[in-house]
Structures are given as C-alpha cells and as structure tokens.
Design a protein around this motif. Structure first.
Motif, PDB file in Angstrom:
ATOM      1  N   THR A  65      -6.717  18.520   0.734  1.00 44.97           N
ATOM      2  CA  THR A  65      -6.386  17.254   0.085  1.00 44.97           C
ATOM      3  C   THR A  65      -6.054  16.191   1.125  1.00 44.97           C
ATOM      4  O   THR A  65      -6.489  15.040   1.028  1.00 44.97           O
ATOM      5  CB  THR A  65      -5.177  17.441  -0.865  1.00 44.97           C
ATOM      6  N   THR A  82      -8.486  14.027  -8.705  1.00 45.61           N
ATOM      7  CA  THR A  82      -8.254  14.832  -9.906  1.00 45.61           C
ATOM      8  C   THR A  82      -8.484  16.300  -9.562  1.00 45.61           C
ATOM      9  O   THR A  82      -8.775  16.633  -8.420  1.00 45.61           O
ATOM     10  CB  THR A  82      -9.173  14.385 -11.065  1.00 45.61           C
ATOM     11  N   SER A  83      -8.305  17.174 -10.562  1.00 48.32           N
ATOM     12  CA  SER A  83      -8.644  18.576 -10.326  1.00 48.32           C
ATOM     13  C   SER A  83      -9.439  19.092 -11.515  1.00 48.32           C
ATOM     14  O   SER A  83      -9.294  18.602 -12.635  1.00 48.32           O
ATOM     15  CB  SER A  83      -7.383  19.400 -10.113  1.00 48.32           C
ATOM     16  N   ASP A 109     -10.257  18.669  -6.965  1.00 47.08           N
ATOM     17  CA  ASP A 109      -9.689  19.895  -6.421  1.00 47.08           C
ATOM     18  C   ASP A 109     -10.101  21.072  -7.315  1.00 47.08           C
ATOM     19  O   ASP A 109     -10.409  20.882  -8.490  1.00 47.08           O
ATOM     20  CB  ASP A 109      -8.154  19.763  -6.379  1.00 47.08           C
ATOM     21  N   GLU A 110     -10.074  22.255  -6.755  1.00 42.64           N
ATOM     22  CA  GLU A 110     -10.436  23.479  -7.492  1.00 42.64           C
ATOM     23  C   GLU A 110     -11.777  23.338  -8.197  1.00 42.64           C
ATOM     24  O   GLU A 110     -11.919  23.675  -9.368  1.00 42.64           O
ATOM     25  CB  GLU A 110      -9.354  23.816  -8.521  1.00 42.64           C
ATOM     26  N   THR A 157     -12.221  23.624  -2.678  1.00 37.26           N
ATOM     27  CA  THR A 157     -12.037  24.913  -3.337  1.00 37.26           C
ATOM     28  C   THR A 157     -11.466  25.964  -2.396  1.00 37.26           C
ATOM     29  O   THR A 157     -11.713  25.935  -1.190  1.00 37.26           O
ATOM     30  CB  THR A 157     -13.369  25.440  -3.922  1.00 37.26           C
TER      31      THR A 157
END
Ligand code: ADP
Length: 334
Positions: A65, A82-83, A109-110, A157
């Motif tokens: 991040t 955002t994720s 993210d993710e 990720t």
C-alpha cells in the motif's frame, strides 16, 4: 462506510501515518525494485501518459500500500484506494471508476478476492478504458458503453497464485516485494525511531530487526512496544537490556515467533505426533480459521524451516522440535 480515502489511513494505529514513507527515497530497502519503478515512473511522466497497470504481490506488512501511495505521489496524480472485499456490486466499482480523473492511480487491495462479475467489468476498464452501464428499465433497458479516463490500476495481493490468469495478464508491470533483510529492517527501525523521537542503541535495533519477521509493519510495532517498556522503566534510551526484557514480556522469541506461532508448532508436535495433520483439523485445534492459518501464520513458519506443507498435511520439522525444546521421537523421519 467509506471505501475511498484520498490519503492512506487504513492502519489501526494513527501514528503509522508519521512512519509511512512518502517518497521512493524514504522507502527503505528493495533497491532493485525501486530502481525499476523509478524508471517506469519517469518514462510515463516524460510521455505524459498514465503508468501501465501495476501488479504488486508480497506478504502482509511489506509495503504494498505504501509503495502504491508513493507511486501516485511521484507521478503527481490522484490516489484512489479500495479493497476487493469492499466491491460487492457492480455499482460499487462503477462509482469508483467514474470518480477517477486522467492518470489517476486506482489501488485495489486483496485483488485475488474480486467477484467474477466485478472482475469482468475491470477487464474492460483496464483494457479499453470503458465501462458498460445499463440505461432504462425493463424491456427498454439497454447497455451503454461510456468512456473512462486513462487510469493506472494497482492490484495488490498476498496470494498471487490465486489471481486468475486473464486478470494477471492485463497488468503491464509486475513486482514482488520480498521479506526485508535484517540490515534493511534495522534501517527502517532507525528511521522510525527518529520520527518518533526515540533514542535507540545499535544493539537494540539489531535485536528488534532479528525479531521482525522480515516485515516493516512488525518492526514498527515492536519498536513502539519496546518504547513503552523503556518509558515505564524511566530509560531515556532504548538499549539492549530493556529490549530483551520487553521481548520476553511480549513473548517474542529470537526468531520473532509469538505465542500463537509456538502454540501451532506445539499442537502439531504434541497432538499429531509431528504431523502430517490436515489444514482444517489443525485450524480447529489452534482456534484459527484455515485462511488465517494459511495466510498469516504459516508463511513465516515455512520460511524459517519450522513447518512443511505437504499433500498429506502440515508437518513439524526437526528444527521445530529443536526450537520448541522437545526431543525428537526416534521414528520421526521429517
Ligand atoms: P502492505 O500494504 O504490504 O500490507 P503497508 O504498505 O501497509 O503494507 O506497510 C506497513 C507499514 O510498514 C507502513 O505503514 C510503513 O510504515 C511500513 N513500511 C512498509 N514498507 C516500508 C519501507 N520500505 N520502508 C519504511 N517503512 C515501510
């Protein structure tokens, strides 16, 4: 609920904002990766184009991040964050995509956790910089394609293997952040100490670096906790002695293992004869979800050579027995 923040404020600890590096220069370690990124950033700026879509993988707390935020600020563009789990419906993604401006950095993210419908929307956005919206209702409803600004998607990720091939191939730049060396962690600790106005001895910073599991977030967390002990013991400097005491009280051992890590090893050894034991069974035995066991605890144990993941299940290695001070049974052959 806010899924969009202009600045990065995802960390539970507010002070992390002080510690978070803001430029490539401040970002410690990872020199090869920084060098490449610097070139891509300068080239994109010179051409006045959006940077290619950027894929960042690596364990939690290693700076994914942070790095994305730095790239945005070096490019001088908006940072929208955002994720994947926050993107439940197509309209969630549509809302964010329409909020982008020219060359914005859009961080997800993710990214391995995207829903299929969202992922397909993203393909079109990434490739054609367009988005389908439905206009009208019932029989009169129709698809309309609207243009989007040229943006850069940054997908982060911890599980690159779980990202679908069609998504992965749409990223022009792929980087992997690896665990930091002790020297790099020591530099991070020194930098953080300075920012937090903590005086720390070289021996103490080395000891903390050794226990930080290759992870800047862990290094910073340990530093803050050790500072608490120094403060209560009325020490003006974080020295080796107080660091040792603090780590003992925190039950962090010299490999950086915490109580739960040791409990996991002990469970495999004592309850399952050293393994193999299946992931699900082990998860229940130690009171964790299979996911957190797999994503959070196991990678470091595997990396340290304490745990093996085999098709039959999880096995404690010789080293694990040694580390836990448990005598290896004679029949054990791992
Ligand atoms: P991730 O997104 O990979 O989980 P973060 O970017 O949130 O990790 O980083 C966690 C914290 O660790 C940041 O708040 C920052 O203070 C620190 N950090 C990460 N990478 C570095 C680095 N290379 N140099 C200095 N501090 C770092």
């Amino acid at each position: 609920e806010s899924i969009l923040t202009g600045d990065i404020q995802l960390d539970e600890e507010g002070q992390d904002n002080i510690l978070r590096p803001r430029s490539l220069n401040e970002f410690q370690g990872q020199s090869d990766l920084k060098e490449n990124l610097d070139i891509f950033i300068r080239a994109a700026k010179a051409r006045q184009e959006a940077l290619d879509h950027l894929f960042i993988s690596g364990p939690p707390g290693l700076g994914k991040t942070t790095l994305a935020g730095i790239v945005a600020s070096e490019l001088g563009v908006n940072f929208v964050l955002t994720s994947a789990p926050a993107l439940e419906k197509p309209k969630d993604l549509a809302g964010l995509l329409t909020s982008l401006s020219e060359h914005s950095l859009f961080f997800i993210d993710e990214i391995h956790r995207l829903k299929p419908t969202i992922e397909e929307m993203l393909y079109i956005a990434m490739e054609d910089f367009e988005m389908d919206i439905i206009v009208g209702q019932g029989i009169g409803a129709r698809n309309v394609r609207i243009p989007l600004p040229r943006f850069t998607l940054v997908g982060a990720t911890t599980k690159p293997g779980s990202v679908s091939a069609p998504l992965h191939t749409r990223f022009g730049i792929t980087i992997r952040i690896n665990p930091y060396t002790q020297q790099e962690l020591q530099a991070i600790i020194r930098r953080s100490a300075k920012l937090l106005h903590i005086t720390i001895s070289t021996e103490a910073s080395l000891l903390l670096a050794q226990c930080a599991r290759g992870t800047p977030r862990v290094a910073n967390r340990l530093l803050k906790r050790v500072r608490d002990f120094a403060q209560v013991h009325q020490k003006t400097e974080v020295d080796y002695a107080i660091t040792t005491i603090a780590l003992q009280k925190l039950q962090v051992d010299h490999l950086g293992l915490e109580e739960q890590d040791r409990f996991i090893l002990k469970t495999i050894i004592n309850s399952y004869h050293g393994g193999p034991v299946g992931l699900q069974t082990l998860a229940i035995a130690v009171g964790e979800s299979a996911e957190s066991l797999e994503d959070f605890y196991e990678p470091y144990l595997v990396q340290q050579g304490l745990l093996m993941r085999t098709r039959q299940g999880r096995t404690a290695t010789h080293l694990a027995y040694q580390h836990m001070g448990i005598t290896l049974p004679k029949t054990h052959d791992s």
